[in-house]
Every structure is written in C-alpha cells, then in structure tokens.
Design an enzyme around this catalytic site. Structure first.
Site, PDB file in Angstrom:
ATOM      1  N   LYS A  54      -2.305  -1.464  -3.632  1.00  0.00           N
ATOM      2  CA  LYS A  54      -3.145  -0.269  -3.557  1.00  0.00           C
ATOM      3  C   LYS A  54      -2.272   0.962  -3.681  1.00  0.00           C
ATOM      4  O   LYS A  54      -1.278   1.046  -2.961  1.00  0.00           O
ATOM      5  CB  LYS A  54      -3.895  -0.266  -2.218  1.00  0.00           C
ATOM      6  CG  LYS A  54      -4.808   0.940  -2.022  1.00  0.00           C
ATOM      7  CD  LYS A  54      -5.470   0.926  -0.659  1.00  0.00           C
ATOM      8  CE  LYS A  54      -6.383   2.138  -0.537  1.00  0.00           C
ATOM      9  NZ  LYS A  54      -7.008   2.253   0.790  1.00  0.00           N
ATOM     10  N   LYS A 103       0.859  -1.184   0.000  1.00  0.00           N
ATOM     11  CA  LYS A 103       0.000   0.000   0.000  1.00  0.00           C
ATOM     12  C   LYS A 103       0.893   1.232   0.000  1.00  0.00           C
ATOM     13  O   LYS A 103       1.737   1.406   0.874  1.00  0.00           O
ATOM     14  CB  LYS A 103      -0.894  -0.006   1.238  1.00  0.00           C
ATOM     15  CG  LYS A 103      -1.801   1.209   1.333  1.00  0.00           C
ATOM     16  CD  LYS A 103      -2.711   1.117   2.541  1.00  0.00           C
ATOM     17  CE  LYS A 103      -3.583   2.350   2.671  1.00  0.00           C
ATOM     18  NZ  LYS A 103      -4.447   2.262   3.856  1.00  0.00           N
TER      19      LYS A 103
HETATM   20 ZN   LIG Z   1      -5.309   3.522   8.082  1.00  0.00          ZN
END
Ligand SMILES: [Zn+2]
Length: 331
Positions: A253, A200
């Site tokens: 992501k 992420k």
């Molecule tokens: Zn968070």
C-alpha cells in the site's frame, strides 16, 4: 528465435478473438475488495467530497449496501469506522458496541456470503490520530510499539467476536502479526486469516482517506512506523518477517507508485496471496481528471487496475470496485 519477417508479433493482435485468447491478465469482480466507511448515527449517507461515489454510512444503511455489493459479484468489503468519541487509546476500537463491531454484525446479517474484512488500527479512533498509544519515552512523542500490540490484540479479538471473517492490521508495528496470531488463537479464532498491510508506505496519496475516516494525525506524521517511499528492498524484509510471524495474505500500500514493490514481493513469494491497496489519492486523481473531461474514466481506471494485477497482485482493495464491476459487465 527467428527474426523479422518470419516473426511478426502483430499477427497476434490482428483478430479480436486472438487478442482475447492470448491475453495474459484479466480483471474480474473476484479481484476486488471494496472499502466502506461506517459512522454512528441514523439514516445518514454523507458523501466524501474528495472521493466521489463513496460515503460515510450509518449502520442502518449497511444492509442495502451489502446486498448491492454482493449483487455486483464483489466478494469482500473492508470496514473502517468513525467513532462517536475519540480518546488517547482509541477505546471505541475494541468496544463491544464499537462502530466497526456493529457494522460487521449488520453486514453479516444482511449478506452472509459477503466476506467482511476489518481494518485493525487506531488512527481513526485516537484523539491524536496516530496508529497506537503515544508516549514520549524516547524524548519526543511517538507511538509505543509494544504497548500498542496489546490493544491491537484486543481490537482484533473483538472484531472476530463480532463476526469478522478476516483481520487486516495496518499499523506497521513491529511484531504485530505474531501478537495478533497468538492473541486470536488464544481466544479460539485460529481459523481467522490475517491479511497484513506488510509494506505500507508513509504516502501523500492517503490524503482523501484521512478526510473520509477523519484520521489525520494531530501532530507529527507517521514516518516512524510507516515505510520510507524511497525503500524497495526493505519491503522484502517487512514481508519476510510478517510471513514468519504467520501472515496469510500480504499487502502493498499504495499500489500505483509502488508497482515495482508489488512485483518484487510477488517474485520473492509467488506462493503467497498478495493484495494491493489502490488508495484514495490514486482514486481521487482519476475522478478529478475525468470530471474535467481530461481522461476517459472507465478506460483509465480499468487500465490502472489491470496494471496492479499485471505487477503481481492477486486482489485489489479499490474505491473503483463497484464501477469496475459494472464496466466489466458491459453496463
Ligand atoms: Zn492507522
């Protein structure tokens, strides 16, 4: 391989039925997970300005919403909560009466077959907006990794108790998956899969989400825990560690500026299911351009979703899920 004029690749593009037969990647409703934002209160359905078609919903709206989603053929939702009160440790996140816990229960009652995933993090629940417990042990305020692991476990177990089918930790803490796996197993939830937001990135594409979930950090940013957008190889270290720690599904992501990362992760671990999060900023750009008449929303959105699948994602978390299902059905 024989060359032109023997080989003519246009032959396979001539007839629409042949094009159908040789198509390598397909989209279907089964590919999608729809994020939902839940808030306390009654009979409220507050439009999220920067994410047209998405709402902050009170729990009493979830039954109808869940039935509509299931009816479209979408297999799963992922829940984000907006608590009534925020505090330094995000205690609503692991309260039995927390907003996500109430939401899980309402959806499971209305649509038992709809898979309910929960995002496990603290940024929506803390008054400072960071993804865990903040202290300044190292000279400046920062998220304390190991202290945060303890409350992440409490949060995940409380989601599982509420009936969540799958836990999706997004905080990018080191050791997060191992702590959660051990914590869930210790409470009898060894059957609950973990989908790790393994790679992420600290991305500017999360802007509209932070309005939707009211989770913008009140100081600093998330660069001490989320990944540097410049790094691709590091994503392979992140996912390898999460797999060792027990992750069942991996996630990259955001999706669209990180198709190379999706591709590399899938090439490195073809046997592991891979998710990609088509994030709020990516969605908002399509909506804004379409609203201006600059692009054909349906064609652009489906092409983007297809590109995420072609890069290697098995499933896509996307705010376009409902629209995409209607478009794929020809409505
Ligand atoms: Zn968070």
């Amino acid at each position: 391989m024989p060359k032109f004029p023997t080989t003519r690749l246009r032959r396979l593009r001539q007839h629409p039925r042949v094009r159908d037969l040789v198509r390598e990647t397909r989209l279907s409703p089964h590919d999608f997970v729809l994020p939902l934002f839940i808030r306390h209160g009654q009979n409220e359905r507050i439009p999220i300005g920067s994410m047209p078609g998405n709402f902050q919903l009170t729990v009493d709206h979830l039954a109808a919403e869940a039935r509509e989603i299931a009816g479209l053929g979408i297999p799963a939702v992922i829940l984000f909560g907006i608590p009534e009160h925020k505090d330094a440790v995000g205690s609503d996140a692991y309260s039995e009466q927390g907003i996500v816990q109430q939401g899980v229960d309402a959806i499971k009652q209305a649509a038992p077959d709809l898979l309910v995933m929960t995002d496990v993090c603290f940024c929506e629940f803390t008054d400072h907006g960071h993804c865990g417990i903040v202290n300044d042990r190292h000279g400046s305020p920062d998220v304390d990794n190991d202290a945060t692991l303890e409350i992440l476990v409490k949060e995940a177990v409380s989601h599982a108790r509420a009936g969540a089918d799958l836990i999706a930790p997004s905080g990018m803490m080191d050791g997060m998956i191992q702590a959660l796996r051990t914590g869930l197993d210790g409470e009898g939830f060894e059957h609950i899969p973990i989908m790790s937001y393994a790679a992420k990135y600290s991305s500017a594409f999360y802007g509209p989400f932070r309005d939707a979930a009211e989770s913008a950090p009140q100081f600093g940013d998330r660069r001490t825990y989320q990944m540097d957008p410049a790094n691709g190889a590091e994503a392979l270290r992140e996912v390898a560690l999460d797999l060792e720690e027990g992750a069942d599904i991996l996630m990259v992501k955001p999706a669209l500026s990180y198709l190379d990362v999706i591709y590399r992760v899938k090439q490195a671990h073809p046997e592991v299911p891979l998710a990609a999060y088509n994030v709020s900023g990516e969605f908002a750009m399509v909506k804004a351009a379409a609203a201006n008449g600059w692009i054909d929303e349906q064609r652009v959105a489906l092409e983007l979703l297809l590109s995420i699948r072609r890069a290697g994602a098995d499933m896509i978390l996307t705010y376009h899920a409902k629209d995409a299902c209607r478009w794929l059905a020809g409505d």
